[in-house]
Design a protein around this motif. Sequence first.
Motif, short mmCIF file in Angstrom:
data_model
loop_
_atom_site.label_atom_id
_atom_site.label_comp_id
_atom_site.label_asym_id
_atom_site.label_seq_id
_atom_site.Cartn_x
_atom_site.Cartn_y
_atom_site.Cartn_z
N LEU A 69 11.70 8.71 6.09
CA LEU A 69 11.04 9.15 4.81
C LEU A 69 12.33 9.22 3.88
O LEU A 69 13.20 9.51 3.91
N GLU A 70 11.77 8.71 2.71
CA GLU A 70 12.76 8.61 1.65
C GLU A 70 13.80 9.92 1.59
O GLU A 70 13.28 10.86 1.20
N TYR A 71 15.12 9.45 1.35
CA TYR A 71 16.10 10.63 1.05
C TYR A 71 16.16 11.63 2.18
O TYR A 71 16.78 12.63 1.95
N LEU A 94 0.85 -1.29 -0.06
CA LEU A 94 0.07 0.04 -0.08
C LEU A 94 0.90 1.24 0.10
O LEU A 94 1.80 1.55 0.99
N ASP A 95 0.71 2.15 -1.02
CA ASP A 95 1.44 3.26 -1.27
C ASP A 95 0.87 4.29 -2.02
O ASP A 95 1.62 5.30 -2.68
N HIS A 96 -0.42 4.42 -2.08
CA HIS A 96 -1.42 5.37 -2.73
C HIS A 96 -1.77 6.34 -1.54
O HIS A 96 -1.17 6.37 -0.55
N ALA A 103 2.67 -1.59 4.42
CA ALA A 103 2.16 -0.18 4.14
C ALA A 103 3.24 0.77 4.33
O ALA A 103 3.85 1.02 5.28
N ASP A 104 3.37 1.71 3.10
CA ASP A 104 4.54 2.68 3.33
C ASP A 104 3.76 3.99 3.92
O ASP A 104 2.66 3.93 4.15
N ASN A 105 4.68 4.82 4.63
CA ASN A 105 4.15 6.09 5.27
C ASN A 105 3.36 6.18 6.29
O ASN A 105 2.58 7.15 6.28
N VAL A 106 3.58 5.18 7.09
CA VAL A 106 2.36 5.08 8.18
C VAL A 106 2.61 5.96 9.36
O VAL A 106 1.82 6.26 10.02
MG LIG Z 1 5.24 5.94 -0.33
#
Ligand SMILES: [Mg+2]
Length: 214
Positions: free
Chosen positions: A198-200, A140-142, A168-171
């Motif tokens: 968080l990415e980067y 899940l990444d939407h 799930a990403d970004n929880v």
């Molecule tokens: Mg994401």
Amino acid sequence: TRSTRPQRLLGAVQKNATRGDPGSVIQAIDHYCRNKEWAMNVGDEKGCILDSVVSEVNPATVLELGTYCGYSTVRIARLLPPHAKLITLEFNPAVAAIARQVIAWAGLEDKVQLVEGASGDFIPRIKEQFGVKTFDLVFLDHWKEYYLPDTKLMEECGLLRKGSVLLADNVVCPGAPDYLEYVRSSPRYESRYFKSHLEYTKVEDGLEKSVFLG
Ligand SMILES: [Mg+2]
Ligand SMILES: C[C@H](C[C@H]1O[C@@H](n2cnc3c(N)ncnc32)[C@H](O)[C@@H]1O)NC(=O)c1cc(-c2ccc(F)cc2)cc(O)c1O
């Protein structure tokens, strides 16, 4: 007119990655997003956690919600066994067009079915349209407020079986508090948080892995 961020990201892949080499596509995107321009890919740090979960589950069927430029699609598809299938849903046609080219550059188009549209419309149709019974893994990444309603929809449509894994990403950032509350309190899930960033960036974020118990 000015190019879009996904177009510039594709340009970096075509310039710096080797056709048919998924690892070089992943490296080219991470290098571009870390040094030139941030983009909302799951990234290298959370990507390693994603890799370990994919390898552990060794899924025959995968659903990804929110393709964006196809970075996590490539990360997942490169680890799949031969005949395994990944269906990835992307709402924005312009972004989907970029993702198709990134996936093709990696040489993974045979393992990936990219569908344009909104998860809420497609989830009820996946069984009959794509001949999938259940998913071994869902990434899940939407839109973060769709994580919970779409999870309930997947349950109702019988797309999850005992042992299906939701990742799930970004929880934490941007956050999906209602989803976290649900999977952590429901007796139907065994949930675990993988703390990361968080990415980067140095901002906290993480992945939530939830096993459906049936
Ligand atoms: Mg994401
Ligand atoms: C939502 C996006 C990812 C993609 O998802 C597609 N999409 C949407 N809803 C649906 C649907 N219902 N069905 C199919 N596709 C769908 C869309 O068009 C985007 O391309 N991801 C994010 O917004 C995202 C944002 C951040 C972020 C974090 C800190 C900041 F300061 C700013 C941004 C980090 C991340 O890691 C993300 O993942």
